[in-house]
Each structure stands twice: as structure tokens, then as C-alpha cells.
Design a protein around this motif. Structure first.
Motif, mmCIF file in Angstrom:
data_model
loop_
_atom_site.group_PDB
_atom_site.id
_atom_site.type_symbol
_atom_site.label_atom_id
_atom_site.label_comp_id
_atom_site.label_asym_id
_atom_site.label_seq_id
_atom_site.Cartn_x
_atom_site.Cartn_y
_atom_site.Cartn_z
ATOM 1 N N VAL A 61 43.129 9.461 -33.352
ATOM 2 C CA VAL A 61 42.415 9.589 -34.616
ATOM 3 C C VAL A 61 43.352 9.323 -35.787
ATOM 4 O O VAL A 61 42.981 8.667 -36.767
ATOM 5 N N ARG A 62 44.577 9.804 -35.707
ATOM 6 C CA ARG A 62 45.548 9.594 -36.789
ATOM 7 C C ARG A 62 45.794 8.112 -37.045
ATOM 8 O O ARG A 62 45.916 7.682 -38.181
ATOM 9 N N THR A 63 45.851 7.328 -35.973
ATOM 10 C CA THR A 63 46.093 5.891 -36.107
ATOM 11 C C THR A 63 44.931 5.210 -36.822
ATOM 12 O O THR A 63 45.133 4.378 -37.717
ATOM 13 N N VAL A 64 43.711 5.568 -36.438
ATOM 14 C CA VAL A 64 42.526 4.953 -37.055
ATOM 15 C C VAL A 64 42.454 5.316 -38.532
ATOM 16 O O VAL A 64 42.178 4.464 -39.383
ATOM 17 N N ILE A 115 43.057 3.871 -44.341
ATOM 18 C CA ILE A 115 43.694 4.095 -45.639
ATOM 19 C C ILE A 115 44.445 2.850 -46.086
ATOM 20 O O ILE A 115 44.391 2.442 -47.247
ATOM 21 N N GLU A 116 45.145 2.204 -45.170
ATOM 22 C CA GLU A 116 45.895 0.976 -45.492
ATOM 23 C C GLU A 116 44.934 -0.151 -45.888
ATOM 24 O O GLU A 116 45.206 -0.899 -46.826
#
Length: 97
Positions: free
Chosen positions: A73-76, A81-82
Motif C-alpha cells: 500500500v505504501r508503494t501505491v 503522490i508523485e
């Protein structure tokens, strides 16, 4: 003066109400001629099968199983955000492309 106004209003009301008339409440204009080619028993049997097999649960209330993925989830979230920062996707109400 007051009596003239009352007479004028009464005369206007009498003239206006003379043109208002309801039509006869006759349902014959709505009657339809309908001839069925299927027997009543067949239609009733079809209705019973449909009533027994029909789901009363709205389709929108069904919940999907969580998708199995190897991405965290953190990666997605970081990728989203990017993408917003770079202007690749919109953000908020005015964020259309």
C-alpha cells in the motif's frame, strides 16, 4: 369605491369560472384491446420461478473480495503522490486533465 372593486372582482370571477369545465370521467378512451397467445397457467408458472430465483439484495451492496497483489500500500500511495506532484493526474475538484 369599495363596492365597485368588490363588484369588479365578482364579475371577473364569474367570467373566469364560466370557461372552466371538467370533462366527463369516462375511462373508455383508455381501454385497450389485448389478446394473449400464452395460457394463464404458463404465465403464472413463469412468475413463480422468477420470484423464487430473484435476489432481493441490491447489486450495489455486494462487496468484492480484496485483490491479491504483491505491491504494498505504501508503494501505491507514494506513486500516486508523485503522479499528482508531476501533474500526471488531477487533484481535487479542479484537477481535471
Amino acid at each position: 369605491m369599495n363596492s365597485k372593486a368588490i363588484l369588479a372582482v365578482a364579475a371577473f370571477a364569474a367570467i373566469a369560472s364560466a370557461g372552466v369545465r371538467a370533462d366527463e370521467a369516462d375511462a373508455s378512451q383508455f381501454a385497450l384491446q389485448f389478446t394473449s397467445t400464452r395460457p394463464v397457467a404458463e404465465v403464472k408458472a413463469e412468475a413463480i420461478v422468477e420470484a423464487k430465483s430473484h435476489s432481493t439484495i441490491p447489486a450495489a451492496s455486494k462487496v468484492m473480495e480484496p485483490m491479491k497483489t504483491s505491491t504494498e500500500v505504501r508503494t501505491v500511495r507514494a506513486q500516486a503522490i508523485e503522479a499528482v506532484r508531476l501533474g500526471q493526474i488531477g487533484y481535487g475538484e479542479a484537477g481535471g486533465l
